[in-house]
Design a protein around this motif. Structure first.
Motif, mmCIF file in Angstrom:
data_model
loop_
_atom_site.group_PDB
_atom_site.id
_atom_site.type_symbol
_atom_site.label_atom_id
_atom_site.label_comp_id
_atom_site.label_asym_id
_atom_site.label_seq_id
_atom_site.Cartn_x
_atom_site.Cartn_y
_atom_site.Cartn_z
ATOM 1 N N ALA A 131 0.828 -1.210 0.000
ATOM 2 C CA ALA A 131 0.000 0.000 0.000
ATOM 3 C C ALA A 131 0.863 1.262 0.000
ATOM 4 O O ALA A 131 1.950 1.283 0.583
ATOM 5 C CB ALA A 131 -0.911 0.003 1.228
ATOM 6 N N THR A 132 0.378 2.262 -0.666
ATOM 7 C CA THR A 132 1.007 3.586 -0.588
ATOM 8 C C THR A 132 0.126 4.454 0.289
ATOM 9 O O THR A 132 -1.110 4.335 0.271
ATOM 10 C CB THR A 132 1.161 4.227 -1.987
ATOM 11 N N ILE A 133 0.776 5.295 1.052
ATOM 12 C CA ILE A 133 0.021 6.178 1.941
ATOM 13 C C ILE A 133 0.483 7.606 1.718
ATOM 14 O O ILE A 133 1.602 7.853 1.289
ATOM 15 C CB ILE A 133 0.188 5.775 3.424
ATOM 16 N N LEU A 168 4.641 7.308 11.218
ATOM 17 C CA LEU A 168 5.726 7.044 10.284
ATOM 18 C C LEU A 168 6.494 8.326 9.954
ATOM 19 O O LEU A 168 7.665 8.287 9.628
ATOM 20 C CB LEU A 168 5.164 6.418 9.001
ATOM 21 N N ALA A 169 5.818 9.468 10.071
ATOM 22 C CA ALA A 169 6.442 10.776 9.836
ATOM 23 C C ALA A 169 6.309 11.607 11.104
ATOM 24 O O ALA A 169 5.379 11.420 11.900
ATOM 25 C CB ALA A 169 5.763 11.488 8.671
ATOM 26 N N HIS A 170 7.254 12.515 11.302
ATOM 27 C CA HIS A 170 7.215 13.391 12.483
ATOM 28 C C HIS A 170 6.511 14.712 12.204
ATOM 29 O O HIS A 170 5.978 15.332 13.108
ATOM 30 C CB HIS A 170 8.643 13.717 12.955
ATOM 31 N N GLN A 171 6.554 15.131 10.957
ATOM 32 C CA GLN A 171 6.046 16.458 10.628
ATOM 33 C C GLN A 171 5.587 16.458 9.177
ATOM 34 O O GLN A 171 6.114 15.733 8.338
ATOM 35 C CB GLN A 171 7.169 17.477 10.817
ATOM 36 N N LEU A 172 4.610 17.303 8.883
ATOM 37 C CA LEU A 172 4.098 17.433 7.533
ATOM 38 C C LEU A 172 4.302 18.880 7.099
ATOM 39 O O LEU A 172 3.993 19.801 7.857
ATOM 40 C CB LEU A 172 2.607 17.083 7.525
ATOM 41 N N VAL A 173 4.859 19.082 5.914
ATOM 42 C CA VAL A 173 5.082 20.431 5.394
ATOM 43 C C VAL A 173 4.329 20.601 4.076
ATOM 44 O O VAL A 173 3.977 19.624 3.417
ATOM 45 C CB VAL A 173 6.580 20.739 5.206
ATOM 46 N N GLU A 174 4.105 21.854 3.709
ATOM 47 C CA GLU A 174 3.281 22.159 2.540
ATOM 48 C C GLU A 174 3.981 21.966 1.202
ATOM 49 O O GLU A 174 3.369 21.549 0.236
ATOM 50 C CB GLU A 174 2.763 23.597 2.639
#
Length: 155
Positions: free
Chosen positions: A18-20, A30-36
């Motif tokens: 699966a891709t997420i 799975l990630a620490h931070q989300l950026v634009e």
């Protein structure tokens, strides 16, 4: 990945192919931070790298070792031994060259801001040492005031 996500999530992702997206990666840890966008990613990455670079190399290495060791703790006895080891490592670090360099940097900043309670009559140099990571990385700073009870690095 299993330790971070848990067996169920890791199995689902690994076996299904699966891709997420970024939001889901953040949600499941799975990630620490989300950026634009890419520009914000570069800025965020540079800030993180600056934070890491500001830390003493020996202290970072010791912290990494303790964190890795904490994953192996399986009993109260193991935990107590790790806590004792952590206290010893912290004590050595704060009394060592890097700890002294950190204290000096703090005092220098406080002195510039006018908030320092220091003995400015004792400006003896902290002599460079080849075996001291702080001195290898930054070189000894000369002429900085010492707190009355702050010991200088010894050769």
């Amino acid at each position: 990945m299993v330790a971070r996500l848990g067996l169920s999530q890791a199995r689902r992702l690994a076996l299904s192919g699966a891709t997420i997206g970024g939001h889901q990666a953040l949600e499941i840890g799975l990630a620490h931070q989300l950026v634009e966008d890419a520009e914000m990613l570069e800025e965020t990455l540079e800030k993180q790298l600056q934070s890491v670079r500001a830390c003493a190399p020996g202290a970072l290495a010791a912290t990494k070792q303790l964190l890795l060791a904490s994953a192996q703790v399986s009993s109260d006895e193991d935990l107590n031994q790790l806590l004792d080891r952590g206290a010893a490592v912290f004590s050595d670090a704060i009394q060592g060259c890097e700890g002294l360099e950190g204290a000096r940097a703090f005092l220098e900043k406080e002195l510039r801001s006018g908030n320092a309670d220091v003995d400015t009559t004792n400006t003896a140099d902290c002599q460079p040492r080849r075996d001291c990571p702080a001195h290898r990385a930054h070189g000894a700073r000369r002429g900085l005031p010492h707190r009355r009870n702050l010991q200088r690095c010894r050769p």
